[in-house]
Design a protein around this motif. Structure first.
Motif, short mmCIF file in Angstrom:
data_model
loop_
_atom_site.label_atom_id
_atom_site.label_comp_id
_atom_site.label_asym_id
_atom_site.label_seq_id
_atom_site.Cartn_x
_atom_site.Cartn_y
_atom_site.Cartn_z
N LYS A 2 -1.00 10.28 -3.00
CA LYS A 2 -0.47 11.62 -3.24
C LYS A 2 -0.80 12.46 -2.02
O LYS A 2 -1.94 12.46 -1.55
N GLN A 3 0.22 13.14 -1.51
CA GLN A 3 0.00 14.00 -0.36
C GLN A 3 0.06 15.46 -0.80
O GLN A 3 1.05 15.89 -1.39
N ASN A 4 -1.00 16.21 -0.53
CA ASN A 4 -1.04 17.63 -0.83
C ASN A 4 -0.11 18.34 0.14
O ASN A 4 -0.29 18.24 1.36
N LEU A 5 0.89 19.06 -0.38
CA LEU A 5 1.89 19.69 0.48
C LEU A 5 1.34 20.90 1.25
O LEU A 5 1.89 21.28 2.28
N GLN A 6 0.26 21.52 0.76
CA GLN A 6 -0.33 22.66 1.47
C GLN A 6 -1.24 22.21 2.60
O GLN A 6 -1.22 22.76 3.69
N THR A 7 -2.07 21.18 2.33
CA THR A 7 -3.07 20.77 3.31
C THR A 7 -2.68 19.52 4.10
O THR A 7 -3.26 19.26 5.15
N GLY A 8 -1.74 18.72 3.57
CA GLY A 8 -1.35 17.48 4.23
C GLY A 8 -2.32 16.32 3.96
O GLY A 8 -2.14 15.24 4.49
N ILE A 9 -3.32 16.56 3.14
CA ILE A 9 -4.32 15.53 2.85
C ILE A 9 -3.74 14.49 1.90
O ILE A 9 -3.13 14.84 0.88
N ASN A 10 -3.95 13.21 2.23
CA ASN A 10 -3.52 12.10 1.38
C ASN A 10 -4.69 11.59 0.56
O ASN A 10 -5.79 11.41 1.09
N THR A 11 -4.42 11.33 -0.72
CA THR A 11 -5.41 10.72 -1.60
C THR A 11 -4.81 9.44 -2.15
O THR A 11 -3.77 9.47 -2.81
N ILE A 12 -5.45 8.31 -1.85
CA ILE A 12 -4.93 7.02 -2.31
C ILE A 12 -5.09 6.93 -3.82
O ILE A 12 -6.16 7.16 -4.37
N VAL A 13 -3.96 6.60 -4.50
CA VAL A 13 -3.98 6.44 -5.96
C VAL A 13 -3.85 4.98 -6.36
O VAL A 13 -4.16 4.62 -7.50
N TRP A 14 -3.39 4.14 -5.45
CA TRP A 14 -3.29 2.70 -5.70
C TRP A 14 -3.12 1.99 -4.37
O TRP A 14 -2.41 2.47 -3.49
N ASP A 15 -3.78 0.85 -4.24
CA ASP A 15 -3.53 0.00 -3.07
C ASP A 15 -3.89 -1.44 -3.42
O ASP A 15 -4.60 -1.70 -4.39
N THR A 16 -3.35 -2.35 -2.66
CA THR A 16 -3.64 -3.76 -2.85
C THR A 16 -3.46 -4.48 -1.53
O THR A 16 -2.72 -4.02 -0.65
N ILE A 17 -4.16 -5.60 -1.42
CA ILE A 17 -4.02 -6.45 -0.24
C ILE A 17 -3.67 -7.85 -0.72
O ILE A 17 -4.34 -8.40 -1.60
N ILE A 18 -2.60 -8.38 -0.16
CA ILE A 18 -2.28 -9.79 -0.38
C ILE A 18 -2.88 -10.50 0.83
O ILE A 18 -2.44 -10.31 1.96
N SER A 19 -3.93 -11.25 0.57
CA SER A 19 -4.75 -11.81 1.64
C SER A 19 -3.95 -12.76 2.54
O SER A 19 -2.90 -13.27 2.16
N LYS A 20 -4.52 -12.97 3.71
CA LYS A 20 -3.88 -13.79 4.74
C LYS A 20 -3.59 -15.19 4.20
O LYS A 20 -4.44 -15.83 3.59
N ARG A 21 -2.33 -15.59 4.38
CA ARG A 21 -1.89 -16.92 3.98
C ARG A 21 -0.74 -17.35 4.86
O ARG A 21 -0.14 -16.51 5.54
N ALA A 22 -0.44 -18.63 4.85
CA ALA A 22 0.68 -19.14 5.64
C ALA A 22 1.94 -18.38 5.27
O ALA A 22 2.22 -18.15 4.09
N ILE A 23 2.68 -17.99 6.28
CA ILE A 23 3.89 -17.20 6.02
C ILE A 23 4.91 -17.98 5.19
O ILE A 23 5.69 -17.39 4.45
N ARG A 24 4.84 -19.28 5.26
CA ARG A 24 5.74 -20.12 4.47
C ARG A 24 5.43 -20.06 2.98
O ARG A 24 6.27 -20.44 2.15
N LEU A 25 4.25 -19.59 2.61
CA LEU A 25 3.88 -19.51 1.19
C LEU A 25 4.43 -18.27 0.49
O LEU A 25 4.42 -18.18 -0.73
N TYR A 26 4.91 -17.31 1.28
CA TYR A 26 5.53 -16.13 0.67
C TYR A 26 6.88 -16.52 0.09
O TYR A 26 7.55 -17.42 0.62
#
Length: 145
Positions: free
Chosen positions: A61-85
Motif C-alpha cells: 500500500k502506498q500512502n498518497l500523501q507521503t509516498g511511503i510503501n508498506t508491504i502487505v504481502w510478498d513471496t519468493i519462489i526460490s531459485k530453481r532451474a528455469i525449465r522447471l517453471y
C-alpha cells in the motif's frame, strides 16, 4: 412598518442558514491481484543448461500523501532451474485479495523482481512495479520468465 422589518430580517437569516453537511466516511475497498507465472519461451536448448531463476512478488500500500510503501504481502519462489517453471499452457496462478484500501489516501502497488543465474554463476536481474488504478478491482499480472 419598522416592526415588520426586524422580524422579516430575522426570518430570512434563519431560513437562509445552511445545515451542516454530513461527511460520509469512506468505505474501504478490496482489490485482487492475479499473478500468472510461466516461461516466456522454450528453454529446452542446451544453451539454457544450468540457467536458474528466482522470483520475488510484492504487494504494498502506498500512502498518497507521503509516498511511503508498506508491504502487505510478498513471496519468493526460490531459485530453481528455469525449465522447471510452467509453460504458457499450464501457468502457475497466484491470486491475492487485499482488503482495507482507502483509495482517497492510498493505492495498491504491485512489483516483481526476477533474478537469473547461469551455469557460470553470472547473475542478471530485472524488475518493475506499478500502481493499480482506482478503477481496477482485479489486476492480472503476467510474469514471464
Amino acid at each position: 412598518m419598522k416592526q415588520f422589518i426586524l422580524p422579516a430580517i430575522a426570518f430570512l437569516l434563519v431560513c437562509c442558514t445552511k445545515d451542516p453537511v454530513e461527511q460520509i466516511p469512506e468505505k474501504a475497498v478490496s482489490k485482487a491481484v492475479e499473478f500468472r507465472i510461466a516461461q516466456s519461451k522454450d528453454y529446452s536448448p542446451a544453451v539454457y543448461d544450468g540457467v536458474q531463476a528466482e522470483l520475488k512478488l510484492t504487494l504494498s500500500k502506498q500512502n498518497l500523501q507521503t509516498g511511503i510503501n508498506t508491504i502487505v504481502w510478498d513471496t519468493i519462489i526460490s531459485k530453481r532451474a528455469i525449465r522447471l517453471y510452467p509453460g504458457m499452457v499450464n501457468q502457475l496462478v497466484i491470486t491475492k485479495i487485499i482488503d482495507g484500501i482507502y483509495e482517497s489516501k492510498e493505492s495498491l502497488r504491485v512489483s516483481q523482481v526476477i533474478s537469473y543465474s547461469d551455469a557460470n554463476n553470472q547473475v542478471y536481474q530485472q524488475g518493475w512495479g506499478e500502481d493499480i488504478p482506482t478503477s481496477i478491482a482485479v489486476k492480472k499480472v503476467d510474469v514471464n520468465l
